[in-house]
Design an enzyme around this catalytic site. Structure first.
Site, PDB file in Angstrom:
ATOM      1  N   GLY A 136      32.009 -23.287  -9.161  1.00 47.01           N
ATOM      2  CA  GLY A 136      31.780 -23.059 -10.584  1.00 47.01           C
ATOM      3  C   GLY A 136      30.328 -22.862 -10.977  1.00 47.01           C
ATOM      4  O   GLY A 136      29.973 -23.070 -12.134  1.00 47.01           O
ATOM      5  N   SER A 137      29.492 -22.421 -10.040  1.00 50.48           N
ATOM      6  CA  SER A 137      28.094 -22.201 -10.436  1.00 50.48           C
ATOM      7  C   SER A 137      27.979 -21.041 -11.420  1.00 50.48           C
ATOM      8  O   SER A 137      27.105 -21.063 -12.297  1.00 50.48           O
ATOM      9  CB  SER A 137      27.207 -21.979  -9.212  1.00 50.48           C
ATOM     10  OG  SER A 137      27.482 -20.744  -8.586  1.00 50.48           O
ATOM     11  N   ASN A 138      28.858 -20.064 -11.327  1.00 48.33           N
ATOM     12  CA  ASN A 138      28.831 -18.984 -12.321  1.00 48.33           C
ATOM     13  C   ASN A 138      29.343 -19.462 -13.676  1.00 48.33           C
ATOM     14  O   ASN A 138      28.810 -19.056 -14.718  1.00 48.33           O
ATOM     15  CB  ASN A 138      29.629 -17.772 -11.832  1.00 48.33           C
ATOM     16  CG  ASN A 138      28.823 -16.925 -10.871  1.00 48.33           C
ATOM     17  OD1 ASN A 138      27.942 -16.176 -11.275  1.00 48.33           O
ATOM     18  ND2 ASN A 138      29.094 -17.073  -9.580  1.00 48.33           N
TER      19      ASN A 138
ATOM     20  N   MET B 164      39.728 -16.750  -6.616  1.00 47.07           N
ATOM     21  CA  MET B 164      40.039 -16.267  -5.270  1.00 47.07           C
ATOM     22  C   MET B 164      41.515 -15.910  -5.095  1.00 47.07           C
ATOM     23  O   MET B 164      42.068 -16.041  -4.003  1.00 47.07           O
ATOM     24  CB  MET B 164      39.578 -17.294  -4.224  1.00 47.07           C
ATOM     25  CG  MET B 164      38.088 -17.623  -4.298  1.00 47.07           C
ATOM     26  SD  MET B 164      36.980 -16.187  -4.326  1.00 47.07           S
ATOM     27  CE  MET B 164      36.906 -15.834  -2.573  1.00 47.07           C
TER      28      MET B 164
ATOM     29  N   HIS C 285      31.481 -10.135  -7.830  1.00 48.31           N
ATOM     30  CA  HIS C 285      31.718 -10.075  -6.387  1.00 48.31           C
ATOM     31  C   HIS C 285      30.364 -10.055  -5.667  1.00 48.31           C
ATOM     32  O   HIS C 285      29.451  -9.349  -6.091  1.00 48.31           O
ATOM     33  CB  HIS C 285      32.525  -8.813  -6.052  1.00 48.31           C
ATOM     34  CG  HIS C 285      32.859  -8.703  -4.598  1.00 48.31           C
ATOM     35  ND1 HIS C 285      33.829  -9.474  -4.005  1.00 48.31           N
ATOM     36  CD2 HIS C 285      32.328  -7.932  -3.613  1.00 48.31           C
ATOM     37  CE1 HIS C 285      33.882  -9.169  -2.716  1.00 48.31           C
ATOM     38  NE2 HIS C 285      32.986  -8.244  -2.447  1.00 48.31           N
TER      39      HIS C 285
HETATM   40  C1  GAR Z   1      30.588 -16.183  -6.172  1.00 47.40           C
HETATM   41  O1  GAR Z   1      29.536 -15.930  -5.289  1.00 47.40           O
HETATM   42  C2  GAR Z   1      31.420 -14.949  -6.408  1.00 47.40           C
HETATM   43  O2  GAR Z   1      30.678 -13.765  -6.294  1.00 47.40           O
HETATM   44  C3  GAR Z   1      32.430 -15.046  -5.314  1.00 47.40           C
HETATM   45  O3  GAR Z   1      32.740 -16.404  -5.219  1.00 47.40           O
HETATM   46  C4  GAR Z   1      31.578 -17.161  -5.547  1.00 47.40           C
HETATM   47  C5  GAR Z   1      31.963 -18.266  -6.487  1.00 47.40           C
HETATM   48  O4  GAR Z   1      30.904 -19.153  -6.676  1.00 47.40           O
HETATM   49  N1  GAR Z   1      33.593 -14.269  -5.624  1.00 47.40           N
HETATM   50  C6  GAR Z   1      34.293 -13.602  -4.732  1.00 47.40           C
HETATM   51  O5  GAR Z   1      34.062 -13.604  -3.543  1.00 47.40           O
HETATM   52  C7  GAR Z   1      35.466 -12.805  -5.312  1.00 47.40           C
HETATM   53  N2  GAR Z   1      35.973 -11.875  -4.360  1.00 47.40           N
HETATM   54  P1  GAR Z   1      30.914 -20.197  -7.878  1.00 47.40           P
HETATM   55  O6  GAR Z   1      32.255 -20.919  -7.839  1.00 47.40           O
HETATM   56  O7  GAR Z   1      29.790 -21.129  -7.571  1.00 47.40           O
HETATM   57  O8  GAR Z   1      30.710 -19.461  -9.166  1.00 47.40           O
END
Ligand code: GAR
Length: 194
Positions: A12-14, A90, A109
């Site tokens: 969940g950093s995004n 995912m 992505h």
């Molecule tokens: C992110 O880096 C995103 O780009 C990737 O998962 C990570 C989630 O990080 N997404 C994919 O690979 C989708 N195909 P987060 O949970 O820290 O936000």
């Protein structure tokens, strides 16, 4: 303000970056609900700390992708969501979700699409020997990691990069571009509606 629903499966950093941008008034929006498919995911704790309502929809409890997406759409509508933000979601999505939020469903992505769609995008880029990696925010279409690109950031590959080291530099850029890309997509969408 935009009424967002965030779909996330992991750390969940995004999600955190979006909440921070909202708090700093860099993005005029409110996250009405966080939907997660993994009970142990860190993003749930983050949402609770931000006071964002959470919904756990465990994909293992649904008989098909469509059944999961029906539950997602129902939850999004219940929370009065206008824009759906996939932030480390995912699961493959179906037309049920795509058609319910036409033009208002975004994904991030960790590659410069159309290169390296699918799983392990950062490792794919390293294996291919690229000098420039990066990340992409795009509209979601049925084919995985496809759809019109809204914004990208480039990240140079450096000597001795590992999947982990490159991924963490890519994530810094993800956190910069996602809030801006949401605002840009919403601005364009509003213009088109006029
Ligand atoms: C992110 O880096 C995103 O780009 C990737 O998962 C990570 C989630 O990080 N997404 C994919 O690979 C989708 N195909 P987060 O949970 O820290 O936000």
């Amino acid at each position: 303000p935009l009424k967002l629903g965030v779909l996330a499966s992991g750390s969940g950093s995004n999600f955190e970056a979006i909440m921070t941008a909202i708090e700093r008034s860099e993005l005029r929006a409110k996250v009405n609900v966080l939907i997660c498919n993994n009970s142990g995911a860190q993003v749930i704790e983050r949402a609770i700390q931000w006071g964002v309502p959470t919904a756990l929809l465990n994909h293992r409890e649904f008989e098909s992708r469509t059944a999961l997406d029906e539950a997602i759409v129902k939850t999004l509508i219940e929370h009065d969501v206008d824009w759906v933000i996939m932030a480390g979601w995912m699961r493959r999505v179906t037309l049920h979700l795509i058609n319910a939020f036409t033009g208002r469903l975004l994904n991030i992505h960790p590659s410069l699409l159309p290169s390296f769609p699918g799983l392990h995008a950062v490792q794919q880029a390293l294996d291919a020997g690229v000098a420039i990696a990066g990340c992409t925010v795009h509209h979601v279409e049925l084919e995985i990691d496809s759809g019109p690109i809204i914004m990208q950031a480039a990240v140079p590959v450096i000597a001795n990069d590992t999947e982990k080291s490159l991924q963490s530099r890519i994530q810094v850029q993800e956190h910069c571009i996602y809030p801006v890309a949401i605002a840009l997509a919403a601005h364009r969408y509003a213009q088109k509606q006029q």
